[in-house]
Design an enzyme around this catalytic site. Structure first.
Site, PDB file in Angstrom:
ATOM      1  N   CYS A  86       0.953  -1.382   0.007  1.00 29.91           N
ATOM      2  CA  CYS A  86       0.038  -0.001  -0.135  1.00 29.91           C
ATOM      3  C   CYS A  86       0.936   1.154  -0.041  1.00 29.91           C
ATOM      4  O   CYS A  86       1.696   1.585   0.972  1.00 29.91           O
ATOM      5  CB  CYS A  86      -0.999   0.022   1.179  1.00 29.91           C
ATOM      6  SG  CYS A  86      -1.996   1.338   1.216  1.00 29.91           S
ATOM      7  N   CYS A 235      -4.739   6.126  -4.426  1.00 32.37           N
ATOM      8  CA  CYS A 235      -4.082   4.800  -4.456  1.00 32.37           C
ATOM      9  C   CYS A 235      -2.564   5.070  -4.904  1.00 32.37           C
ATOM     10  O   CYS A 235      -2.247   5.380  -5.956  1.00 32.37           O
ATOM     11  CB  CYS A 235      -4.700   3.719  -5.268  1.00 32.37           C
ATOM     12  SG  CYS A 235      -4.079   2.268  -5.405  1.00 32.37           S
TER      13      CYS A 235
HETATM   14  N1  LIG Z   1      -6.505  -2.112  -2.472  1.00 34.52           N
HETATM   15  C1  LIG Z   1      -5.145  -2.523  -2.792  1.00 34.52           C
HETATM   16  C2  LIG Z   1      -4.076  -2.254  -1.662  1.00 34.52           C
HETATM   17  C3  LIG Z   1      -3.828  -1.000  -0.889  1.00 34.52           C
HETATM   18  C4  LIG Z   1      -3.385   0.011  -2.368  1.00 34.52           C
HETATM   19  C5  LIG Z   1      -3.554   1.531  -2.101  1.00 34.52           C
HETATM   20  N2  LIG Z   1      -4.137   2.112  -0.892  1.00 34.52           N
HETATM   21  C6  LIG Z   1      -2.280   2.166  -2.140  1.00 34.52           C
HETATM   22  O1  LIG Z   1      -2.016   3.360  -1.607  1.00 34.52           O
HETATM   23  O2  LIG Z   1      -1.241   1.587  -2.805  1.00 34.52           O
HETATM   24  C7  LIG Z   1      -4.935  -4.018  -3.019  1.00 34.52           C
HETATM   25  O3  LIG Z   1      -5.697  -4.631  -2.854  1.00 34.52           O
HETATM   26  O4  LIG Z   1      -3.795  -4.309  -3.937  1.00 34.52           O
END
Ligand SMILES: N[C@H](CCC[C@H](N)C(=O)O)C(=O)O
Length: 305
Positions: A86, A235
């Site tokens: 993340c 994200c």
């Molecule tokens: N939902 C993503 C993880 C969090 C990614 C995001 N919040 C970031 O800042 O990279 C997944 O299941 O791969």
């Protein structure tokens, strides 16, 4: 029920928000259901995800990394599912470690264990954020590792919403992304449900989906539907995936032409600055804010699992 009160914090990076649970010795047992309750925006604390702060040697996934990193970011999505990495979360994780006096700006690059392996964070303090972070502490830079652009059958995928479909690029940032380019971000519609992505075989465990539009040379904007969390305001791994896909679309590949490339990436929750270097390294800088600190009611948390 835990025998002791459980401290928590809330934080965000470009409005991708997280519940933070300091648990250095790994005593907390967090089922997917408990994580989902904690991330519930009405009955819980609310968050796009949860960051458990645990020593590498106190979590099975971290033990192999214990010689290279002290802390492990145990990241969970809002639905309680695990994810490998993340990007916004690791900046907030670093901000927590700084607040707890466990790392300092003068430490330079600090290794952090994740399910995607070791990632390095650096407290830069040079606020490149969106101003909406209350100027709290400035920016954090993360060495996000190299993007993997699978070639062959999984290289190009198709994103479908209702009767609309877009060609997309598969980009792996330790976690999976399907990156589609659109003329207008509104084309994606309300993004209330996970877009369908085919071939499904490309993403056996689901994927994050980014809709990206070009704002100018070295400047893109995106919306994202995150695996396990729904549409979020940002994200970090998705912004990196979008940046690399945009660079290739603009004919840039640092590994081939030997020069770094930089993009400004606007997300609904703010702005991220991302570079890709000839050795493949992707580096992201953005804000990270701790909003609040508190104590979870042990009775609410329920029995220790
Ligand atoms: N939902 C993503 C993880 C969090 C990614 C995001 N919040 C970031 O800042 O990279 C997944 O299941 O791969």
């Amino acid at each position: 029920m835990p025998s002791r009160p459980v401290p928590f914090l809330k934080g965000h990076g470009t409005e991708n928000d997280f519940v933070i649970l300091p648990d250095p010795l790994g005593g907390l047992r967090l089922s997917a259901a408990t994580v989902a309750r904690l991330c519930d925006r009405r009955a819980g604390l609310g968050g796009d995800g949860l960051l458990r702060v645990v020593r590498c040697d106190a979590i099975p996934e971290g033990r192999a990394l214990a010689g290279r990193a002290e802390w492990f970011m145990d990241y969970r999505n809002a639905d309680g599912s695990l994810a490998e990495m993340c990007g916004n979360g690791i900046r907030v994780f670093a901000r927590y470690l700084e607040r707890a006096a466990l790392i300092r700006p003068e430490d330079g690059e600090v290794p952090i264990g994740t399910r995607a392996g070791i990632r390095h964070v650096r407290l830069t303090g040079t606020g490149s954020g969106d101003g909406a972070d209350g100027g709290d502490g400035g920016a954090v830079t993360v060495a996000m590792g190299a993007a993997r652009l699978p070639s062959g059958p999984g290289e190009s995928v198709t994103v479908t919403i209702g009767d609309r479909r877009w060609p997309a690029r598969h980009v792996d940032m330790g976690n999976p992304h399907a990156v589609a380019f659109v003329a207008d971000l509104a084309e994606a519609g309300p993004l209330l449900e996970p877009p369908a992505v085919t071939p499904a075989a490309a993403y056996p465990h689901g994927t994050n989906v980014e809709f990206v539009t070009r704002r100018g040379p070295g400047h893109i904007a995106l919306r994202v539907h995150e695996r396990g969390s729904g549409e979020t305001r940002s994200c970090g791994t998705g912004a990196c995936a979008a940046m690399v896909a945009a660079a290739r679309r603009d004919g840039r590949d640092p590994a081939a032409d030997g020069t770094s490339v930089h993009y400004t990436v606007d997300v609904p929750g703010g702005r991220l600055e991302i570079s890709e270097h000839p050795d493949g390294a992707v580096e992201m800088t953005g804000p990270a804010v701790i909003v609040a600190e508190g104590i979870l009611d042990p009775a609410w948390l329920g029995p220790a699992e």
